[in-house]
Design a protein around this motif. Structure first.
Motif, short mmCIF file in Angstrom:
data_model
loop_
_atom_site.label_atom_id
_atom_site.label_comp_id
_atom_site.label_asym_id
_atom_site.label_seq_id
_atom_site.Cartn_x
_atom_site.Cartn_y
_atom_site.Cartn_z
N VAL A 28 -18.26 -3.48 -2.75
CA VAL A 28 -17.09 -3.00 -3.50
C VAL A 28 -16.30 -1.96 -2.69
CG1 VAL A 28 -18.14 -3.42 -5.75
CG2 VAL A 28 -18.39 -1.17 -4.68
N LEU A 29 -16.92 -1.41 -1.63
CA LEU A 29 -16.22 -0.42 -0.80
C LEU A 29 -14.96 -1.00 -0.16
CD1 LEU A 29 -19.26 1.33 0.93
CD2 LEU A 29 -17.73 2.33 -0.77
N ILE A 30 -14.93 -2.33 0.00
CA ILE A 30 -13.75 -2.97 0.58
C ILE A 30 -12.51 -2.76 -0.29
CG2 ILE A 30 -14.09 -5.21 -0.53
CD1 ILE A 30 -12.89 -4.60 3.08
N LEU A 31 -12.72 -2.44 -1.56
CA LEU A 31 -11.60 -2.21 -2.48
C LEU A 31 -10.81 -0.96 -2.12
CD1 LEU A 31 -13.25 -3.08 -5.92
CD2 LEU A 31 -11.60 -4.46 -4.63
N ILE A 32 -11.45 -0.02 -1.42
CA ILE A 32 -10.77 1.24 -1.09
C ILE A 32 -9.60 1.00 -0.13
CG2 ILE A 32 -11.00 3.51 -0.01
CD1 ILE A 32 -13.78 3.69 -1.22
N PRO A 33 -9.83 0.37 1.06
CA PRO A 33 -8.67 0.11 1.94
C PRO A 33 -7.67 -0.87 1.34
CG PRO A 33 -10.66 -0.94 2.81
CD PRO A 33 -11.09 -0.03 1.71
N ILE A 34 -8.15 -1.85 0.56
CA ILE A 34 -7.23 -2.81 -0.07
C ILE A 34 -6.32 -2.09 -1.06
CG2 ILE A 34 -7.09 -4.77 -1.66
CD1 ILE A 34 -9.64 -5.87 -0.36
N SER A 35 -6.91 -1.23 -1.89
CA SER A 35 -6.12 -0.50 -2.89
C SER A 35 -5.17 0.49 -2.23
CB SER A 35 -7.04 0.22 -3.88
OG SER A 35 -7.86 1.17 -3.22
N TYR A 36 -5.59 1.07 -1.10
CA TYR A 36 -4.71 2.00 -0.39
C TYR A 36 -3.48 1.27 0.14
CZ TYR A 36 -3.02 5.47 2.94
OH TYR A 36 -2.23 6.37 3.63
N PHE A 37 -3.70 0.09 0.72
CA PHE A 37 -2.59 -0.72 1.22
C PHE A 37 -1.63 -1.07 0.08
CE2 PHE A 37 -0.72 -4.90 2.09
CZ PHE A 37 -0.13 -4.68 3.33
N ALA A 38 -2.20 -1.49 -1.05
CA ALA A 38 -1.38 -1.87 -2.21
C ALA A 38 -0.62 -0.67 -2.76
CB ALA A 38 -2.26 -2.47 -3.30
N TYR A 39 -1.29 0.48 -2.83
CA TYR A 39 -0.67 1.71 -3.35
C TYR A 39 0.49 2.15 -2.46
CZ TYR A 39 -0.17 6.68 -4.47
OH TYR A 39 0.34 7.92 -4.77
N GLN A 40 0.27 2.14 -1.14
CA GLN A 40 1.31 2.55 -0.19
C GLN A 40 2.55 1.67 -0.32
OE1 GLN A 40 1.53 4.95 2.22
NE2 GLN A 40 -0.49 5.87 2.07
N HIS A 41 2.33 0.37 -0.42
CA HIS A 41 3.47 -0.54 -0.49
C HIS A 41 4.16 -0.48 -1.85
CE1 HIS A 41 2.02 -2.08 3.32
NE2 HIS A 41 3.11 -2.82 3.40
N PHE A 42 3.41 -0.20 -2.89
CA PHE A 42 4.01 -0.03 -4.21
C PHE A 42 4.99 1.14 -4.20
CE2 PHE A 42 3.93 2.09 -8.39
CZ PHE A 42 4.42 1.06 -9.19
N ILE A 43 4.56 2.27 -3.61
CA ILE A 43 5.44 3.44 -3.53
C ILE A 43 6.64 3.14 -2.63
CG2 ILE A 43 5.62 5.87 -2.85
CD1 ILE A 43 3.83 5.35 -5.29
N LYS A 44 6.39 2.47 -1.51
CA LYS A 44 7.44 2.19 -0.54
C LYS A 44 8.58 1.37 -1.14
CE LYS A 44 8.18 0.04 3.99
NZ LYS A 44 7.51 -0.65 5.14
N TYR A 45 8.23 0.38 -1.97
CA TYR A 45 9.25 -0.54 -2.48
C TYR A 45 9.77 -0.18 -3.87
CZ TYR A 45 8.07 -3.47 1.51
OH TYR A 45 7.87 -3.94 2.78
N ILE A 46 8.96 0.48 -4.68
CA ILE A 46 9.40 0.83 -6.04
C ILE A 46 9.99 2.24 -6.09
CG2 ILE A 46 8.71 1.00 -8.47
CD1 ILE A 46 8.55 -1.81 -7.28
N PHE A 47 9.41 3.16 -5.31
CA PHE A 47 9.90 4.54 -5.27
C PHE A 47 10.14 4.96 -3.82
CE2 PHE A 47 7.00 4.10 -8.91
CZ PHE A 47 7.85 4.44 -9.96
N PRO A 48 11.10 4.33 -3.14
CA PRO A 48 11.31 4.60 -1.70
C PRO A 48 11.64 6.05 -1.39
CG PRO A 48 13.16 3.37 -2.63
CD PRO A 48 12.07 3.36 -3.66
N TYR A 49 12.24 6.77 -2.33
CA TYR A 49 12.61 8.16 -2.11
C TYR A 49 11.39 9.09 -2.09
CZ TYR A 49 12.49 7.62 -7.21
OH TYR A 49 12.12 7.30 -8.49
N LEU A 50 10.21 8.55 -2.40
CA LEU A 50 8.98 9.35 -2.38
C LEU A 50 8.02 8.93 -1.27
CD1 LEU A 50 8.19 9.49 -6.23
CD2 LEU A 50 9.24 11.28 -4.83
#
Length: 304
Positions: free
Chosen positions: A157-179
């Protein structure tokens, strides 16, 4: 005939009170309250105070994280003023559950002080919450791996940490680019905040006389924190306790200790949140004026 309308805010408040009361009633029909109270009453005072200090530190750092987002959208608050605003928000969240809530009140005050881009205000407050939940999720996975119960390939389940980080970063980048420029620093803040609260829970466990199966209790503590974040109860009370009851039974933990831990955490949260009442007695705007502080807002109307 005039139609009588029900105030939705009042209805929401009563619903939260009812759910909290129902959850607590269910918990204490399963386990006598006196058993839990004896655990708390005999707790080590020094360790309890240490836990309180750690919680205060975590909230100070959490206010710094929120300040990063505010600065990213053009709101120039000094750290002390921002901390006062954060404490006021905590008070509203815990003690005034039926109104606009702590986050809503922050937005209201900042808008009143001249920041007109409400969409970005909402985004900054939302991402502040998401950042904390992301760190909480990662620590949940780590504590899960160290729990004593056996599950084959549990470490996978530790593999979920880098996967979730990648998803979180891209979510912020595209939905809240000013942040997006704040993501790395705010994520670091979030991990430190959650680590401090985990250490606080560890101190509370020691204060309650529990020094075995610590990862299991910490895992349950983090799960109950996720449940408490749901806007269903008053400050998470009731939600934490029912999670502790069910989770302790499933994980073969001491139920008295698990519920005592959740109640101690709530009491410390309430004590710190109560400090925000000062900014209701003396309005936040009056504080700004008296201290010659200002919210220098740079309104942005760029496309998002």
């Amino acid at each position: 005939m005039l139609k009588q309308t029900v105030n939705p805010k009042l209805l929401k408040a009563f619903a939260k009170i009812f759910i909290s009361a129902l959850a607590l009633y269910f918990v204490f029909t399963k386990i006598p309250f006196r058993d839990v109270w004896f655990q708390i009453k005999d707790a080590n005072v020094f360790l309890m105070i240490s836990a309180l200090v750690l919680f205060v530190l975590s909230k100070i750092l959490a206010s710094f994280r929120l300040l990063l987002y505010f600065k990213a959208i053009g709101i120039k608050l000094d750290s002390i003023t921002n901390l006062k605003l954060y404490l006021l928000g905590m008070f509203y969240n815990l003690f005034l559950p039926g109104g606009i809530g702590g986050d809503g009140y922050k937005i209201y005050l900042l808008k009143k002080q001249g920041y007109s881009n409400v969409r970005r205000l909402l985004g900054s407050v939302l991402v502040d919450r998401l950042s904390g939940l992301y760190a909480l999720f990662c620590l949940l996975i780590i504590t899960f791996v160290f729990c004593s119960f056996y599950i084959s390939c549990k470490q996978a389940v530790l593999i979920l940490i880098p996967i979730s980080y990648f998803a979180y970063q891209h979510f912020i980048k595209y939905i809240f680019p000013y942040l997006k420029t704040t993501t790395k620093a705010s994520t670091l803040y979030s991990f430190i905040v959650q680590a401090l609260q985990m250490t606080m829970a560890f101190f509370l466990l020691l204060a309650l006389g529990q020094n075995a199966n610590i990862p299991g209790y910490l895992f349950l503590f983090l799960v109950s924190s996720v449940v408490a974040a749901l806007p269903l109860t008053i400050g998470g009370v009731g939600g934490r306790e029912i999670t502790a009851l069910i989770g302790a039974d499933l994980l073969h933990l001491n139920i008295d200790i698990a519920i005592a831990l959740s109640l101690c955490f709530y009491l410390i949260t309430a004590l710190v949140s109560l400090s925000g009442i000062y900014y209701m007695i003396i309005p936040f705007e009056t504080q700004l004026y008296a201290n010659k502080l200002s919210l220098n807002c740079t309104n942005s109307h760029e496309s998002e």
